[in-house]
Design a protein around this motif. Structure first.
Motif, short mmCIF file in Angstrom:
data_model
loop_
_atom_site.label_atom_id
_atom_site.label_comp_id
_atom_site.label_asym_id
_atom_site.label_seq_id
_atom_site.Cartn_x
_atom_site.Cartn_y
_atom_site.Cartn_z
N SER A 8 0.83 -1.20 0.00
CA SER A 8 0.00 0.00 0.00
C SER A 8 0.87 1.25 0.00
O SER A 8 2.06 1.20 0.31
CB SER A 8 -0.88 -0.02 1.25
OG SER A 8 -1.53 1.20 1.48
N TYR A 58 -3.52 -1.59 -1.58
CA TYR A 58 -3.85 -0.69 -2.68
C TYR A 58 -3.29 -1.32 -3.96
O TYR A 58 -2.12 -1.17 -4.28
CB TYR A 58 -3.24 0.69 -2.43
CG TYR A 58 -3.36 1.66 -3.59
CD1 TYR A 58 -4.57 1.89 -4.21
CD2 TYR A 58 -2.24 2.37 -4.04
CE1 TYR A 58 -4.68 2.78 -5.27
CE2 TYR A 58 -2.33 3.27 -5.10
CZ TYR A 58 -3.56 3.47 -5.71
OH TYR A 58 -3.66 4.35 -6.76
N SER A 87 -9.01 4.13 -2.30
CA SER A 87 -8.12 3.53 -1.30
C SER A 87 -8.05 4.38 -0.04
O SER A 87 -8.12 3.87 1.08
CB SER A 87 -6.71 3.36 -1.89
OG SER A 87 -5.82 2.85 -0.92
#
Length: 270
Positions: free
Chosen positions: A86, A201, A210
């Protein structure tokens, strides 16, 4: 008894507002700290890691993510690598590592975030032809100058369940600079011991979507496990890549076994 949809929406909006306020406060605090130590003029790199770590910890916290070191992360010079789940990886890794991040040179011109990146000692890469070999040469120079560097060798984000095939071109810089490769692995875990589905993500998820998912998540821990460092001496880039691939795969499996519940481990098998 579940909340009516309207009340749930209000509570969610209030939660987002609180987190955004915390993030804004953290950014303002980071700017004040940078001015205090003169980082906007000429970043005193030897002083920066502790300021960066404090800033990153507060930034992660403002999004409701607690960073936990499963084992104490060493603080020594080298080429650092991490799995990539992410955009939240940046404040998480920045919380535990003394390494500086890499960034495209144009990001340094962004308002606010570009200034903070410069103040935080970010190492800006001139891509030119886009040749990864030239990037490795620049990283080698940074490493030889005594600045630790971190990058994500999967070259893309993932669900966090497995390590994808890593790209070893930039590992040449560790060989050329004669510094160890220090891998770490990250897992984002819910209160019930399952992997978070809000934090990753990847795929077709947009940045806006996100951010909303992260803001709406609750009680997520980012567990970080440092792995045994790798001495590149006498190894080819290919050998180093293969060794790092296995170490990170085994390391992530070990991390999951330590921090996930039985239910969480069963979900990994599906």
């Amino acid at each position: 008894m579940s909340l009516p949809k309207s009340l749930y929406s209000i509570r969610r909006q209030l939660g987002r507002g609180k987190q955004i306020a915390g993030m804004t406060s953290t950014i303002a605090g980071g700017i004040r700290a940078a001015k205090k130590i003169g980082a906007f003029q000429a970043p005193p790199r030897e002083q920066l890691p502790r300021y960066i770590q404090t800033f990153c910890k507060k930034m992660a916290s403002s999004f409701g993510v607690k960073v936990v070191q499963v084992e104490r992360v060493p603080q020594y010079h080298g080429l650092w690598v991490s799995n990539h789940v992410s955009w939240m990886d940046i404040p998480v890794v920045g919380t535990v590592s003394p390494a500086f991040f890499l960034s495209k040179a144009e990001i340094g011109e962004w308002p606010v975030f570009g200034k903070l990146a410069k103040a935080g000692g970010t190492l800006f890469i001139e891509r030119g032809s886009g040749d990864a070999g030239s990037v490795a040469d620049q990283i080698t120079t940074f490493l030889k100058d005594g600045f630790s560097v971190i990058f994500f060798p999967e070259a893309t984000t993932t669900s966090g369940k497995k390590i994808k095939r890593i790209h070893g071109t930039l590992l040449q810089s560790a060989i050329d600079a004669g510094v160890p490769v220090q891998p770490i692995v990250i897992a984002y875990v819910n209160n019930d011991g399952t992997l978070s589905e809000a934090l990753p993500y990847f795929g077709k998820l947009t940045m806006k979507e996100s951010i909303k998912r992260v803001l709406d998540s609750r009680d997520v821990c980012a567990y970080v496990l440092p792995l045994e460092s790798i001495n590149p001496e006498g190894k080819t880039k290919s050998e180093l890549t293969n060794l790092l691939q296995k170490r990170m795969q085994d390391g992530l499996a070990d991390l999951h076994s330590r921090v996930l519940s039985d239910a969480g481990l069963k979900l990994l098998e599906k």
